[in-house]
Design a protein around this motif. Structure first.
Motif, mmCIF file in Angstrom:
data_model
loop_
_atom_site.group_PDB
_atom_site.id
_atom_site.type_symbol
_atom_site.label_atom_id
_atom_site.label_comp_id
_atom_site.label_asym_id
_atom_site.label_seq_id
_atom_site.Cartn_x
_atom_site.Cartn_y
_atom_site.Cartn_z
ATOM 1 N N GLY A 35 0.830 -1.202 0.000
ATOM 2 C CA GLY A 35 0.000 0.000 0.000
ATOM 3 C C GLY A 35 0.858 1.243 0.000
ATOM 4 N N TRP A 36 0.329 2.305 -0.590
ATOM 5 C CA TRP A 36 0.952 3.619 -0.515
ATOM 6 C C TRP A 36 0.045 4.515 0.344
ATOM 7 C CZ3 TRP A 36 5.654 5.249 -2.120
ATOM 8 C CH2 TRP A 36 6.348 4.482 -3.057
ATOM 9 N N PHE A 37 0.665 5.244 1.232
ATOM 10 C CA PHE A 37 -0.034 6.186 2.093
ATOM 11 C C PHE A 37 0.666 7.531 2.002
ATOM 12 C CE2 PHE A 37 -2.807 3.342 4.555
ATOM 13 C CZ PHE A 37 -2.277 2.108 4.201
ATOM 14 N N LYS A 43 -2.191 16.943 8.968
ATOM 15 C CA LYS A 43 -3.278 15.999 8.689
ATOM 16 C C LYS A 43 -2.861 14.580 9.061
ATOM 17 C CE LYS A 43 -5.445 18.616 4.937
ATOM 18 N NZ LYS A 43 -5.966 18.555 3.548
ATOM 19 N N GLU A 44 -3.854 13.719 9.174
ATOM 20 C CA GLU A 44 -3.585 12.325 9.453
ATOM 21 C C GLU A 44 -3.124 11.630 8.178
ATOM 22 O OE1 GLU A 44 -6.705 11.535 13.123
ATOM 23 O OE2 GLU A 44 -6.946 10.473 11.235
ATOM 24 N N ARG A 45 -2.397 10.543 8.381
ATOM 25 C CA ARG A 45 -1.950 9.756 7.238
ATOM 26 C C ARG A 45 -3.164 9.115 6.557
ATOM 27 N NH1 ARG A 45 3.350 6.336 8.259
ATOM 28 N NH2 ARG A 45 2.014 5.262 9.771
ATOM 29 N N GLU A 46 -3.133 9.097 5.225
ATOM 30 C CA GLU A 46 -4.274 8.564 4.481
ATOM 31 C C GLU A 46 -3.801 7.578 3.409
ATOM 32 O OE1 GLU A 46 -6.364 11.594 2.309
ATOM 33 O OE2 GLU A 46 -4.604 12.204 1.171
ATOM 34 N N PHE A 47 -4.688 6.680 3.072
ATOM 35 C CA PHE A 47 -4.441 5.674 2.042
ATOM 36 C C PHE A 47 -4.485 6.325 0.669
ATOM 37 C CE2 PHE A 47 -4.326 1.544 0.239
ATOM 38 C CZ PHE A 47 -5.296 1.449 -0.752
#
Length: 124
Positions: A35-37, A43-47
């Protein structure tokens, strides 16, 4: 154990392109979905998206669909994130992560192995 190292980040103007790489070492990389995030400032880490262990299946967040493409070369133990038509809101630290499963997950908690991240910054 799998070690991941991202590369390819840098400054890019809006509308430009960049390709990130995620190089793996350790266990048989072809057994791992990736996966790449990304995490933007404040901000929060997101997919961002992910790819199956064979490379035959990919999934993307709506925010990047049609602009970003994930691929992998298991012979080189490397996964790529091709980013086109970049926008200022794509500025973030980008991470790759691996999990010993067939398919990627959008949930951070599913991934035991992470790279250190590479910075992508809009230079406009």
């Amino acid at each position: 154990q799998v070690q991941l190292v991202e590369s390819g980040g840098g400054l890019v103007q809006a509308g430009g392109s960049l390709r990130l790489s995620c190089a793996a070492s350790g266990r048989t990389f072809s057994n791992y979905a990736v996966g790449w995030f990304r995490q933007a400032p404040g901000k929060e880490r997101e997919f961002v998206g992910g790819i199956s262990r064979s490379g035959g299946s990919t999934v993307y967040a709506d925010s990047v669909k049609g602009r970003f493409t994930i691929s992998r070369d298991n012979a080189k133990n490397t996964v790529y994130l091709q980013m086109n038509s970049l926008k200022p809101e794509d500025t973030a630290v980008y991470y790759c992560a691996a999990v010993l499963k067939l398919l990627p997950s959008s949930a951070e908690r599913e991934y035991p192995y992470w790279g250190q991240g590479t910075q992508v910054t809009d230079s406009s």
